[in-house]
Write a protein that holds these residues in place. Structure first.
Motif, PDB file in Angstrom:
ATOM      1  N   ILE A 178       0.831  -1.204   0.000  1.00  0.00           N
ATOM      2  CA  ILE A 178       0.000   0.000   0.000  1.00  0.00           C
ATOM      3  C   ILE A 178       0.860   1.245   0.000  1.00  0.00           C
ATOM      4  O   ILE A 178       0.591   2.221  -0.724  1.00  0.00           O
ATOM      5  N   ALA A 179       1.930   1.247   0.821  1.00  0.00           N
ATOM      6  CA  ALA A 179       2.774   2.433   0.973  1.00  0.00           C
ATOM      7  C   ALA A 179       3.513   2.792  -0.306  1.00  0.00           C
ATOM      8  O   ALA A 179       3.916   3.946  -0.488  1.00  0.00           O
ATOM      9  N   GLU A 180       3.685   1.831  -1.206  1.00  0.00           N
ATOM     10  CA  GLU A 180       4.330   2.145  -2.480  1.00  0.00           C
ATOM     11  C   GLU A 180       3.455   3.054  -3.335  1.00  0.00           C
ATOM     12  O   GLU A 180       3.954   3.831  -4.152  1.00  0.00           O
ATOM     13  N   VAL A 181       2.137   2.953  -3.135  1.00  0.00           N
ATOM     14  CA  VAL A 181       1.187   3.750  -3.920  1.00  0.00           C
ATOM     15  C   VAL A 181       0.664   4.943  -3.126  1.00  0.00           C
ATOM     16  O   VAL A 181       0.408   6.017  -3.682  1.00  0.00           O
ATOM     17  N   ILE A 182       0.507   4.744  -1.808  1.00  0.00           N
ATOM     18  CA  ILE A 182       0.010   5.809  -0.935  1.00  0.00           C
ATOM     19  C   ILE A 182       1.062   6.029   0.148  1.00  0.00           C
ATOM     20  O   ILE A 182       0.973   5.477   1.250  1.00  0.00           O
ATOM     21  N   PRO A 183       2.096   6.825  -0.151  1.00  0.00           N
ATOM     22  CA  PRO A 183       3.193   6.996   0.808  1.00  0.00           C
ATOM     23  C   PRO A 183       2.857   7.865   2.005  1.00  0.00           C
ATOM     24  O   PRO A 183       3.590   7.866   2.988  1.00  0.00           O
ATOM     25  N   SER A 184       1.760   8.618   1.931  1.00  0.00           N
ATOM     26  CA  SER A 184       1.422   9.520   3.020  1.00  0.00           C
ATOM     27  C   SER A 184      -0.084   9.720   3.107  1.00  0.00           C
ATOM     28  O   SER A 184      -0.776   9.801   2.086  1.00  0.00           O
ATOM     29  N   THR A 185      -0.599   9.820   4.340  1.00  0.00           N
ATOM     30  CA  THR A 185      -2.026  10.101   4.524  1.00  0.00           C
ATOM     31  C   THR A 185      -2.317  11.587   4.347  1.00  0.00           C
ATOM     32  O   THR A 185      -3.459  12.019   4.513  1.00  0.00           O
ATOM     33  N   ALA A 186      -1.288  12.365   3.991  1.00  0.00           N
ATOM     34  CA  ALA A 186      -1.509  13.781   3.658  1.00  0.00           C
ATOM     35  C   ALA A 186      -1.980  13.930   2.213  1.00  0.00           C
ATOM     36  O   ALA A 186      -2.342  15.029   1.788  1.00  0.00           O
ATOM     37  N   VAL A 218      -8.633   0.338   1.144  1.00  0.00           N
ATOM     38  CA  VAL A 218      -9.715   0.586   0.186  1.00  0.00           C
ATOM     39  C   VAL A 218      -9.215   1.495  -0.938  1.00  0.00           C
ATOM     40  O   VAL A 218      -9.437   1.226  -2.129  1.00  0.00           O
ATOM     41  N   LEU A 219      -8.544   2.586  -0.571  1.00  0.00           N
ATOM     42  CA  LEU A 219      -8.058   3.530  -1.584  1.00  0.00           C
ATOM     43  C   LEU A 219      -7.024   2.880  -2.502  1.00  0.00           C
ATOM     44  O   LEU A 219      -6.977   3.180  -3.703  1.00  0.00           O
ATOM     45  N   HIS A 220      -6.217   1.994  -1.953  1.00  0.00           N
ATOM     46  CA  HIS A 220      -5.233   1.288  -2.766  1.00  0.00           C
ATOM     47  C   HIS A 220      -5.935   0.466  -3.838  1.00  0.00           C
ATOM     48  O   HIS A 220      -5.543   0.491  -5.019  1.00  0.00           O
ATOM     49  N   ARG A 221      -6.972  -0.258  -3.451  1.00  0.00           N
ATOM     50  CA  ARG A 221      -7.722  -1.062  -4.416  1.00  0.00           C
ATOM     51  C   ARG A 221      -8.392  -0.193  -5.462  1.00  0.00           C
ATOM     52  O   ARG A 221      -8.338  -0.471  -6.673  1.00  0.00           O
ATOM     53  N   LEU A 222      -8.991   0.916  -5.026  1.00  0.00           N
ATOM     54  CA  LEU A 222      -9.682   1.808  -5.958  1.00  0.00           C
ATOM     55  C   LEU A 222      -8.699   2.516  -6.883  1.00  0.00           C
ATOM     56  O   LEU A 222      -9.032   2.789  -8.054  1.00  0.00           O
ATOM     57  N   LEU A 223      -7.512   2.809  -6.385  1.00  0.00           N
ATOM     58  CA  LEU A 223      -6.472   3.383  -7.252  1.00  0.00           C
ATOM     59  C   LEU A 223      -6.048   2.383  -8.319  1.00  0.00           C
ATOM     60  O   LEU A 223      -5.891   2.739  -9.505  1.00  0.00           O
ATOM     61  N   GLU A 224      -5.841   1.150  -7.893  1.00  0.00           N
ATOM     62  CA  GLU A 224      -5.438   0.104  -8.835  1.00  0.00           C
ATOM     63  C   GLU A 224      -6.506  -0.110  -9.906  1.00  0.00           C
ATOM     64  O   GLU A 224      -6.189  -0.416 -11.061  1.00  0.00           O
TER      65      GLU A 224
END
Length: 239
Positions: free
Chosen positions: A161-169, A219-225
């Motif tokens: 997940i962190a590879e795609v979403i590195p920050s909650t900002a 969830v956001l990781h899946r939706l991004l993918e």
């Protein structure tokens, strides 16, 4: 009588959290483990099992109860008032009509999420205060080995997940168009998707929903993918 000091204290650099919790579980301790430093939080235990865990990286208990729909603002205030009189929050919420199964599931998800966040490498200080009780009460308890196993699984998933979403900002928005003719969105995913407005950060969405950072980011990781959402600074796709 002199004040009772901590029965166990140190730093997570010397004694990792999983070992601290295992020690407290094996000796069937009741009390509150407090963590101070870069990632403050707490883990409350009753006879060696965890009743609640909270991390400042995640939502507050109030946000968990309201965001999950377990109770409303009036119910929360009533429960807090009862807690001041010594009634456990869980008992008060149940008396207000909350479903026991839903309440247990919400507290379990919150606890696993917080333990996951607190397991992230750090050198924070900790101390265990024996005999201390958290207002949530001990209606529900969760075995330490199971929590650590679930949290460890999240740590592995988080690496991807962190590879795609590195920050909650980061800020997300709906994609301008879908890559395919259709896509299936689950009810839990819709709960997150409906909060994306292209302005709120992921951290703000987490707190509004009362969900853990892992749950929202998964969830956001899946939706991004799937191409359903995109970062607001992503270049617009073809129209």
């Amino acid at each position: 009588m002199p004040a009772r000091g901590p029965a166990l204290e140190g730093t997570l650099a010397d004694l990792p959290l999983d070992e601290v919790l295992t020690l407290l579980a094996n000796t069937r301790q009741t009390g509150i483990l407090e963590l101070r430093g870069a990632n403050p939080g707490l883990v409350a235990l009753h006879q060696g099992e965890v009743t609640i865990a909270l991390s400042e990286m995640g939502p507050t208990l109030q946000q968990v109860f309201l965001g999950s729909g377990i109770t409303d603002a009036d119910g929360w205030e009533a429960a807090i008032g009862a807690a001041d009189r010594g009634v456990a929050l869980t008992d008060s919420i149940v008396r207000l009509g909350c479903d026991l199964t839903a309440l247990r599931r919400t507290l379990h998800d919150q606890t696993v999420g917080a333990v996951f966040e607190l397991l992230l490498p750090s050198s924070d200080a900790f101390e265990f205060l024996p005999g201390e009780q958290h207002p949530v009460g001990d209606t529900f308890t969760f075995p330490v080995p199971e929590l650590l196993e679930e949290a460890a699984a999240r740590l592995e998933a988080w690496k991807q997940i962190a590879e795609v979403i590195p920050s909650t900002a980061m800020v997300m928005r709906l994609a301008r168009s879908l890559p395919g003719p259709e896509i299936t969105i689950g009810s839990g995913e819709w709960h997150v998707l409906a909060r994306l407005d292209g302005r709120a950060t992921i951290s703000e969405v987490i707190r509004e929903l009362g969900m853990s950072a892992f749950a929202v980011c998964a969830v956001l990781h899946r939706l991004l993918e799937e191409g359903v959402v995109e970062p607001v600074d992503a270049p617009a796709g073809p129209r």
